[in-house]
Design an enzyme around this catalytic site. Structure first.
Site, PDB file in Angstrom:
ATOM      1  CE1 TYR A  19       5.700  10.312  -5.782  1.00  0.00           C
ATOM      2  CE2 TYR A  19       6.561   8.093  -5.505  1.00  0.00           C
ATOM      3  CZ  TYR A  19       5.496   8.971  -5.581  1.00  0.00           C
ATOM      4  OH  TYR A  19       4.229   8.482  -5.454  1.00  0.00           O
ATOM      5  CE1 TYR A 147       1.325   8.450  -2.491  1.00  0.00           C
ATOM      6  CE2 TYR A 147       0.820   6.114  -2.753  1.00  0.00           C
ATOM      7  CZ  TYR A 147       1.265   7.311  -3.273  1.00  0.00           C
ATOM      8  OH  TYR A 147       1.637   7.384  -4.598  1.00  0.00           O
ATOM      9  CG  ASP A 248      -5.998   2.651  -0.869  1.00  0.00           C
ATOM     10  OD1 ASP A 248      -5.657   1.535  -1.305  1.00  0.00           O
ATOM     11  OD2 ASP A 248      -5.391   3.703  -1.136  1.00  0.00           O
ATOM     12  CE  LYS A 277       1.049  -0.292  -3.787  1.00  0.00           C
ATOM     13  NZ  LYS A 277       2.312   0.086  -4.388  1.00  0.00           N
TER      14      LYS A 277
END
Ligand SMILES: Cc1ncc(COP(=O)(O)O)c(C=O)c1O
Length: 427
Positions: A19, A147, A248, A277
């Site tokens: 980003y 997200y 998620d 992760k």
């Protein structure tokens, strides 16, 4: 100019960072090595990593057990295709995941990143309803402030405003968004909290394949912790209206919230679960999408096959390290450790509550958050943290930390002390 500085300058001109502008980016911090909870910079500084490399490095860096697992596997094979082939690291890891997750979750798909595991979850849900003869059930319901990743399917389920993907709105698949959960983690429950979600699922269930959400902790969409009762209500409504539930757990999995999986706070089991992760202790990129026999049977009807198969699926190196990371987690009293981190985050960050610019202070498991009233200047604030020997990466109004579980009390105090000073405007 020394070599490291030249590399950093070249990086600044040619290499994209997450980003970030490529036109005029700040110079990235050059890291030469990492060990335990510390990152060592090329210019000789030590930084305590308060981010666990974005939720991943739960055991810290350069861990002898994980290094050994990687080396051992490297000597056998680092990769082999997964089409028509299998191997012990994949089977070993998959059997551990089936064992650790709730009983109905039985079928494991290995993906190569969190975002891809979300894409796979979307495909599973769509293919399930296709197999069941209900192709009209092809939309999703989610909640605001979510997200789920940066690929197109995942982006369509991120918060349309805070999800960092506004540029793509016109080309994203349109889904339904309920208000983000309003009830905080410890707040008493009021049925009004689920009303908006209930109305949407009632109105649209005939076209809904699944509900997708981050259980208990909404991460990149605002670091919000919400009530387990909300999740229980969502599960009940999904069952009542025959809509699948996808959780998620990419950020929350493997103990981060104080339970092994965040769903465990609510005692519910999803139809599809995404992990990533911390799955490999932050060593290698790997994710998993796990589902039930009901969903896999639906997908498999009339010879159906799940339409996904990445080149690096079930990479043996990543699988071997992931299994070692999970064993390492269970070799230690991780629950007590995370609980102690939570208590120390709460006490260490408590002084922030009386700082005028601070809107809220909260901690859950090994996650500590200071929410400011206005957005912070990332470059300036990060410089102040580095000056104090701490690596944090605030975003928006949020200064937050999710340290490796191996962090010592003294190091954690340095992290929280730095947050108190920086939030208080101490230069
Ligand atoms: C909840 C959640 N889902 C999905 C993702 C995407 O994972 P990845 O960055 O590995 O693609 C993230 C990453 O931050 C996440 O926090």
């Amino acid at each position: 100019m020394d070599k490291q500085h030249r590399l950093a300058q070249w990086d600044r001109r040619h290499v994209w960072h997450p980003y970030a502008s490529i036109a005029d980016p700040p110079l990235a911090t050059m890291i030469e090595s990492a060990d335990g909870v510390r990152l060592y910079t090329a210019d000789g500084r030590e930084l305590i990593d308060g981010m666990s490399s974005w939720w991943a490095a739960i055991h810290g860096y350069n861990h002898p057990v994980l290094n050994e697992a990687a080396r051992g596997q490297l000597d056998r094979m680092s990769h082999v295709m997964f089409g028509g082939i299998t191997h012990e690291p994949a089977v070993d890891l998959a059997s551990m995941l089936v064992e650790l997750t709730s009983a109905p979750l039985q079928k494991v798909f290995f993906a190569d990143s969190g975002s891809v595991s979300v894409e796979v979850a979307i495909k599973m849900a769509l293919q399930y309803w296709h197999g069941m003869g209900c192709p009209e059930k092809n939309r999703f319901l989610t909640v605001r402030s979510g997200y789920h990743g940066d690929t197109f399917g995942a982006m369509a389920l991120c918060d349309p405003v805070t999800g960092m993907h506004e540029h793509f709105t016109p080309v994203l698949q349109r889904h339904y968004f309920a208000e983000s959960p309003r009830c905080r983690f410890d707040e008493p429950w009021d049925d009004a909290y689920i009303e908006n979600f209930r109305k949407l699922i009632e109105a649209h269930h005939r076209e809904l394949a699944a509900v997708m959400l981050e259980p208990i902790v909404q991460g990149a969409g605002g670091m919000r912790f919400y009530s387990p009762e909300y999740l229980r209500q969502v599960k009940t409504l999904c069952e009542a209206y025959d809509v699948l539930l996808v959780t998620d757990e990419i950020a929350t999995g493997f103990g981060r919230t104080g339970e092994l999986f965040a769903c465990d706070h609510a005692g519910i089991s999803p139809d599809i679960m995404c992990l990533g992760k911390a799955l490999t202790g932050g060593y290698l990129t790997l994710a998993a999408t796990i589902t039930t026999n009901r969903v896999s049977d639906g997908i498999s009807k009339n010879g159906g096959v799940l339409m996904h198969g990445p080149t690096f699926m079930a990479n043996p190196l990543a699988c071997a390290v992931a299994s070692a990371s999970i064993r390492l987690l269970f070799d230690r009293p991780w629950r007590e450790t995370v609980h102690c981190i939570e208590q120390r985050l709460l006490s260490g960050l408590a002084p922030c509550a009386s700082i005028p610019g601070v809107a809220d202070v909260r901690a859950l498991g090994a996650i500590g958050v200071v929410e400011m009233k206005t957005p912070v200047d990332l470059a300036a604030v990060q410089k102040q943290f580095v000056k104090r020997g701490v690596w944090l990466r605030p975003f928006g109004k949020l200064i937050y930390t999710m340290p490796p579980y191996i962090i010592s009390d003294d190091d954690l105090d340095l992290v929280t002390g730095a947050i108190v000073e920086v939030a208080g405007g101490v230069k």
